[in-house]
Design an enzyme around this catalytic site. Structure first.
Site, PDB file in Angstrom:
ATOM      1  N   CYS A 124      13.658  27.657  60.130  1.00 31.01           N
ATOM      2  CA  CYS A 124      12.449  26.824  60.005  1.00 31.01           C
ATOM      3  C   CYS A 124      12.148  26.240  61.375  1.00 31.01           C
ATOM      4  O   CYS A 124      13.056  25.970  62.158  1.00 31.01           O
ATOM      5  CB  CYS A 124      12.703  25.693  58.999  1.00 31.01           C
ATOM      6  SG  CYS A 124      11.250  24.653  58.732  1.00 31.01           S
ATOM      7  N   ASN A 130      22.323  14.404  52.506  1.00 29.09           N
ATOM      8  CA  ASN A 130      23.574  15.128  52.695  1.00 29.09           C
ATOM      9  C   ASN A 130      23.967  15.048  54.162  1.00 29.09           C
ATOM     10  O   ASN A 130      23.184  15.467  55.017  1.00 29.09           O
ATOM     11  CB  ASN A 130      23.376  16.615  52.346  1.00 29.09           C
ATOM     12  CG  ASN A 130      23.645  16.894  50.898  1.00 29.09           C
ATOM     13  OD1 ASN A 130      24.671  16.503  50.360  1.00 29.09           O
ATOM     14  ND2 ASN A 130      22.718  17.572  50.253  1.00 29.09           N
ATOM     15  N   GLU A 153      19.545  31.449  51.915  1.00 26.52           N
ATOM     16  CA  GLU A 153      20.228  30.770  50.807  1.00 26.52           C
ATOM     17  C   GLU A 153      19.305  30.562  49.622  1.00 26.52           C
ATOM     18  O   GLU A 153      18.121  30.297  49.791  1.00 26.52           O
ATOM     19  CB  GLU A 153      20.636  29.368  51.260  1.00 26.52           C
ATOM     20  CG  GLU A 153      21.926  29.298  51.996  1.00 26.52           C
ATOM     21  CD  GLU A 153      22.244  27.852  52.360  1.00 26.52           C
ATOM     22  OE1 GLU A 153      22.738  27.652  53.466  1.00 26.52           O
ATOM     23  OE2 GLU A 153      22.003  26.947  51.535  1.00 26.52           O
ATOM     24  N   GLY A 160      12.926  26.651  55.173  1.00 25.54           N
ATOM     25  CA  GLY A 160      11.561  27.043  55.518  1.00 25.54           C
ATOM     26  C   GLY A 160      10.525  26.042  55.042  1.00 25.54           C
ATOM     27  O   GLY A 160      10.770  25.273  54.113  1.00 25.54           O
ATOM     28  N   GLU A 161       9.388  26.061  55.719  1.00 30.07           N
ATOM     29  CA  GLU A 161       8.242  25.245  55.300  1.00 30.07           C
ATOM     30  C   GLU A 161       7.253  26.221  54.641  1.00 30.07           C
ATOM     31  O   GLU A 161       6.624  27.045  55.322  1.00 30.07           O
ATOM     32  CB  GLU A 161       7.619  24.565  56.533  1.00 30.07           C
ATOM     33  CG  GLU A 161       6.216  24.023  56.346  1.00 30.07           C
ATOM     34  CD  GLU A 161       6.060  23.063  55.161  1.00 30.07           C
ATOM     35  OE1 GLU A 161       6.831  22.112  55.056  1.00 30.07           O
ATOM     36  OE2 GLU A 161       5.151  23.294  54.345  1.00 30.07           O
TER      37      GLU A 161
HETATM   38  S1  SF4 Z   1      10.467  21.609  56.636  1.00 30.79           S
HETATM   39 FE1  SF4 Z   1      12.165  21.725  55.152  1.00 30.79          FE
HETATM   40  S2  SF4 Z   1      13.435  23.447  55.858  1.00 30.79           S
HETATM   41 FE2  SF4 Z   1      12.067  22.879  57.545  1.00 30.79          FE
HETATM   42  S3  SF4 Z   1      13.237  21.481  58.820  1.00 30.79           S
HETATM   43 FE3  SF4 Z   1      12.053  20.221  57.386  1.00 30.79          FE
HETATM   44  S4  SF4 Z   1      13.396  19.905  55.605  1.00 30.79           S
HETATM   45 FE4  SF4 Z   1      14.250  21.607  56.798  1.00 30.79          FE
END
Ligand code: SF4
Length: 350
Positions: free
Chosen positions: A116, A294, A96, A163-164
Site C-alpha cells: 500500500c 495492534n 494476506e 491496500g487502499e
Molecule cells: S490505507 Fe490501509 S493498508 Fe494502506 S497504509 Fe493505511 S491502513 Fe494500511
C-alpha cells in the site's frame, strides 16, 4: 480484461465472457457454464470443468488467464477458529486474507493491493510501499479459495486488508459487481464493507455508483493535527471534506457509515480526543468502531489499556454515539494486518 495479453477469465462479466467465447467460435451456453464453474462451483482450475469439451479446456488454458491462489501459510486460531491465509499470486507476490467466524456467519477480510502506498503509521502493510494493484479475479479468488478450503459459505466480505481499495477503484467496482452478481456467489451488497483512509473524490464517486455496500472510514483522530501524525493522506484531504463526503455517501445510498478509530496509547485515546470526536461526528449517520491498535515492531505505538478504552467508549455513548469495540479475533495467531506477509518476505530474502 487482460493479463499479459491473455483474457483474465474470472474478471469478466457474463456478457463479456459470452462475447469473448463467441469470438472463439463457442455458443453462449458455454459462457454460462464457464461462468458457473468459476463463480458458483468455484473451480480451482480449468481442468475441473468436466462438462466443457477437452478442446475447449485446452484452448482456454492456452489463450486465457485463470486466476488461482496458492496458500503458502495458513494459521488457525485455537481460540475462535479464525484463519489467516498467506496466498501466493501467479507472479510470486504474496497477500494476506483472514477468515473470521461469527455467530451471524463467516466473514472474509481481503486485500485489494499488494502492499500500500498510503503510509499510515500504525500499519505494517505499507512499510515496503505499493507493489501493485490486485485484479478483480485475485480479489474474488481470496474468498473463493477460503470457501473451498473450509467448505463453509462466506456470507460477509470486508475489503479492509492490505491496500487502499479506492486507490484501485475500477478493479474494486468490478470485483463488487462480480461478487454480488446473482449468477455468481451472489453475496448481498449489504454484506460487503469497503474501508477507505479517506480519498475524498473517490468517496463521492463511489456514492454515485448506485450500490448498497457499507463504507467504513479509517478516521483514527478527531482533528487534522493528530490525524496528520498518523495518516499522511490527511495532508491531502482535510477532515471536514472527508466527513462531508461521508455524509454525501449516506445521503445517496441511505447506508450508515462505520468510523474506524484505532486507539493508540497516549496519542489519540484521552477524553479530550473523545470530546473532539463526539463534536466532529455530530450529524453523521453511523457508528464508531474502536480498535485497540495492534503493536508492530517497526513502530513504537502501544495499545491503549482496557480502562482508557472503556472510558473513551462510555464518553461517546453518553453523547448519543453508537460505539462498538472491535473484538480481537485470532489473538493467538495475530500480529497486525500485513505482518504475516512482511515476516514471510523477510524470511524469503535471508
Ligand atoms: S490505507 Fe490501509 S493498508 Fe494502506 S497504509 Fe493505511 S491502513 Fe494500511
Amino acid at each position: 480484461m487482460e493479463r499479459d495479453g491473455r483474457a483474465d477469465l474470472k474478471s469478466m462479466t457474463l456478457p463479456e465472457l459470452t462475447e469473448y467465447l463467441k469470438d472463439l467460435g463457442e455458443k453462449p451456453f458455454r459462457a454460462r457454464q464457464l461462468y458457473q464453474w468459476m463463480h458458483v462451483k468455484l473451480a480451482a482450475s480449468v481442468d475441473e470443468m468436466t462438462n466443457l469439451s477437452r478442446e475447449m479446456r485446452e484452448m482456454l488454458k492456452e489463450k486465457a488467464f485463470y486466476a488461482s491462489l496458492n496458500p503458502v501459510d495458513v494459521r488457525i486460531s485455537q481460540i475462535d477458529g479464525t484463519r489467516k491465509y498467506l496466498f501466493e499470486l501467479e507472479d510470486g507476490n504474496v497477500i494476506e486474507s483472514v477468515l473470521m467466524r461469527y455467530k451471524h456467519g463467516n466473514s472474509v477480510c481481503i486485500s485489494s493491493q499488494v502492499g500500500c502506498r498510503m503510509g499510515c503509521r500504525f500499519c505494517a502493510s505499507t512499510l515496503d510501499g505499493l507493489e501493485r494493484n490486485l485484479r478483480p479475479s485475485e480479489m474474488l479468488e481470496q474468498i473463493y479459495r477460503i470457501q473451498r478450503d473450509t467448505g463453509e459459505r462466506v456470507s460477509n466480505v470486508v475489503v479492509m486488508g492490505s491496500g487502499e481499495p479506492m486507490d484501485n477503484y475500477d478493479n474494486l467496482l468490478r470485483f463488487i459487481h462480480l461478487l454480488t452478481d446473482e449468477n455468481g456467489l451472489h453475496i448481498s451488497q449489504r454484506n460487503v464493507t469497503v474501508s477507505t483512509c479517506g480519498i475524498v473524490p473517490r468517496i463521492r464517486q463511489f456514492a454515485e455508483e448506485n450500490l448498497q455496500v457499507t463504507l467504513a472510514l479509517s478516521l483514527h483522530a478527531p482533528n487534522d493535527e493528530v490525524r496528520k501524525t498518523l495518516m499522511p493522506v490527511a495532508n491531502s484531504f482535510a477532515l471536514k471534506d472527508v466527513l462531508d463526503a461521508c455524509h454525501y455517501y449516506f445521503e445517496k445510498t441511505g447506508r450508515r457509515l462505520t468510523f474506524e478509530y484505532s486507539l493508540v496509547k497516549g496519542v489519540n485515546d484521552n477524553l479530550d480526543e473523545a470530546r473532539a470526536l463526539a463534536e466532529l461526528l455530530k450529524g453523521q449517520h453511523g457508528h464508531v468502531n474502536l480498535i485497540p491498535v495492534n503493536p508492530i515492531k517497526e513502530r513504537d505505538f502501544k495499545q491503549s489499556d482496557r480502562k482508557s478504552i472503556e472510558e473513551f467508549k462510555q464518553y461517546l455513548e453518553k453523547r448519543g454515539i453508537n460505539v462498538t469495540v472491535r473484538r480481537e479475533m485470532g489473538r493467538d495467531i495475530d500480529g497486525a494486518c500485513g505482518q504475516l506477509r512482511k515476516s514471510y518476505i523477510e524470511k524469503e530474502r535471508t
